[in-house]
Design a protein around this motif. Structure first.
Motif, PDB file in Angstrom:
ATOM      1  N   ASP A  86     -13.853   0.688   4.169  1.00  0.00           N
ATOM      2  CA  ASP A  86     -13.275  -0.648   4.226  1.00  0.00           C
ATOM      3  C   ASP A  86     -11.885  -0.563   4.852  1.00  0.00           C
ATOM      4  OD1 ASP A  86     -12.828  -3.351   3.841  1.00  0.00           O
ATOM      5  OD2 ASP A  86     -12.161  -3.093   1.769  1.00  0.00           O
ATOM      6  N   HIS A 144       0.800  -1.227   0.000  1.00  0.00           N
ATOM      7  CA  HIS A 144       0.000   0.000   0.000  1.00  0.00           C
ATOM      8  C   HIS A 144       0.831   1.275   0.000  1.00  0.00           C
ATOM      9  CE1 HIS A 144      -3.783  -2.173   0.341  1.00  0.00           C
ATOM     10  NE2 HIS A 144      -3.273  -2.863   1.334  1.00  0.00           N
ATOM     11  N   ASP A 181     -10.941   3.581   1.675  1.00  0.00           N
ATOM     12  CA  ASP A 181     -10.158   2.404   2.057  1.00  0.00           C
ATOM     13  C   ASP A 181      -9.079   2.822   3.046  1.00  0.00           C
ATOM     14  OD1 ASP A 181     -11.469   0.548   0.284  1.00  0.00           O
ATOM     15  OD2 ASP A 181     -10.424   1.537  -1.362  1.00  0.00           O
ATOM     16  N   THR A 200      -5.839   4.438   1.844  1.00  0.00           N
ATOM     17  CA  THR A 200      -5.290   3.783   0.661  1.00  0.00           C
ATOM     18  C   THR A 200      -6.299   3.987  -0.480  1.00  0.00           C
ATOM     19  OG1 THR A 200      -6.279   1.656   1.316  1.00  0.00           O
ATOM     20  CG2 THR A 200      -4.033   2.109   2.064  1.00  0.00           C
ATOM     21  N   GLY A 201      -6.226   3.158  -1.500  1.00  0.00           N
ATOM     22  CA  GLY A 201      -7.192   3.246  -2.594  1.00  0.00           C
ATOM     23  C   GLY A 201      -7.185   4.600  -3.285  1.00  0.00           C
ATOM     24  N   GLN A 252      -8.392  -2.496   6.471  1.00  0.00           N
ATOM     25  CA  GLN A 252      -7.568  -3.697   6.519  1.00  0.00           C
ATOM     26  C   GLN A 252      -6.536  -3.544   7.629  1.00  0.00           C
ATOM     27  OE1 GLN A 252      -4.321  -5.175   3.488  1.00  0.00           O
ATOM     28  NE2 GLN A 252      -6.312  -5.936   2.807  1.00  0.00           N
ATOM     29  N   ASP A 287     -15.309   4.498  -2.357  1.00  0.00           N
ATOM     30  CA  ASP A 287     -15.129   3.987  -1.001  1.00  0.00           C
ATOM     31  C   ASP A 287     -13.982   4.733  -0.323  1.00  0.00           C
ATOM     32  OD1 ASP A 287     -16.965   2.098  -1.842  1.00  0.00           O
ATOM     33  OD2 ASP A 287     -15.484   0.505  -2.067  1.00  0.00           O
TER      34      ASP A 287
END
Length: 229
Positions: free
Chosen positions: A185, A24, A152, A131-132, A187, A150
């Motif tokens: 979302d 990432h 992330d 991220t993302g 992680q 989204d």
């Protein structure tokens, strides 16, 4: 990655990921080698923003596995670049210091609210970042986020996060998602690899840990036997 280049090295030489960069992290690149069969959009995307994200895949010495993103959600391309072509790296947590270029978009609204929440005592020690598409736009300043994007997140958890703490954090993220009208979302980055917060919070017997060698179902991502692979 939906499409991936053939490795520019003998597969037998691929042993591990380069520890100088983590999954990432966003890498600014001097150049991007051409690969046979690469999608038509790759060159234009790289000219627009010469960045790639470190992905979970094995690489030979001198290479790092990266992913490129285009303007469409379906435009994702996995490849490898030589370490000499990396100018600098930006970790997700470093992006929290970047002011959002388009602060009114829901993903940035949710990120701003979360930054305030994470100052609470129970979360203040967590290292985390976007991220993302959100992280990509913060790093590159190139419009990438849409009204429906989204948010992330990556949360670094080298020490075990209790199920109760995970459930509490997930509840807050879901409330933020509802308020913003988007998905959030998260992680967890554990010693065993990337684990979805929603899976760990759900109390499952085993969870999916995403590693460079591929996903693996494990009971405890913080067990001593596990390490980044």
């Amino acid at each position: 990655m939906q499409i991936c280049a053939a490795p520019p090295f003998d597969s037998d030489r691929a042993s591990t990921a380069d520890t100088r960069w983590r999954s990432h992290d966003l890498l600014r690149l001097r150049r991007l080698p051409r690969f046979d069969g690469e999608p038509d959009w790759v060159r234009a995307a790289f000219e627009r923003a010469p960045y790639a994200v470190v992905r979970r895949a094995l690489a030979a010495d001198g290479f790092v596995a990266v992913g490129l993103r285009g303007t469409e959600r379906s435009q994702r391309y996995g490849t490898w670049v030589h370490v000499d072509d990396v100018e600098h790296a930006v970790a997700p947590e470093a992006l929290l210091e970047q002011p959002p270029p388009r602060a009114a978009l829901p993903a940035f609204v949710a990120l701003s609210a979360l930054r305030h929440d994470m100052r609470r005592a129970e979360w203040v020690d967590l290292v985390w970042g976007p991220t993302g598409s959100t992280g990509f736009e913060l790093a590159t300043r190139v419009p990438t986020v849409s009204a429906s994007s989204d948010l992330d997140l990556l949360i670094r958890t080298p020490e075990k996060l209790s199920r109760d703490a995970a459930a509490h954090l997930l509840d807050r993220l879901q409330a933020l998602a509802h308020q913003a009208g988007i998905r959030v979302d998260a992680q967890l980055e554990t010693p065993a690899g990337g684990v979805a917060l929603v899976e760990w919070a759900a109390g499952k017997t085993r969870v999916m840990a995403r590693q460079a060698r591929g996903p693996q179902l494990i009971a405890d991502p913080w067990a001593p036997a596990h390490g980044y692979l």
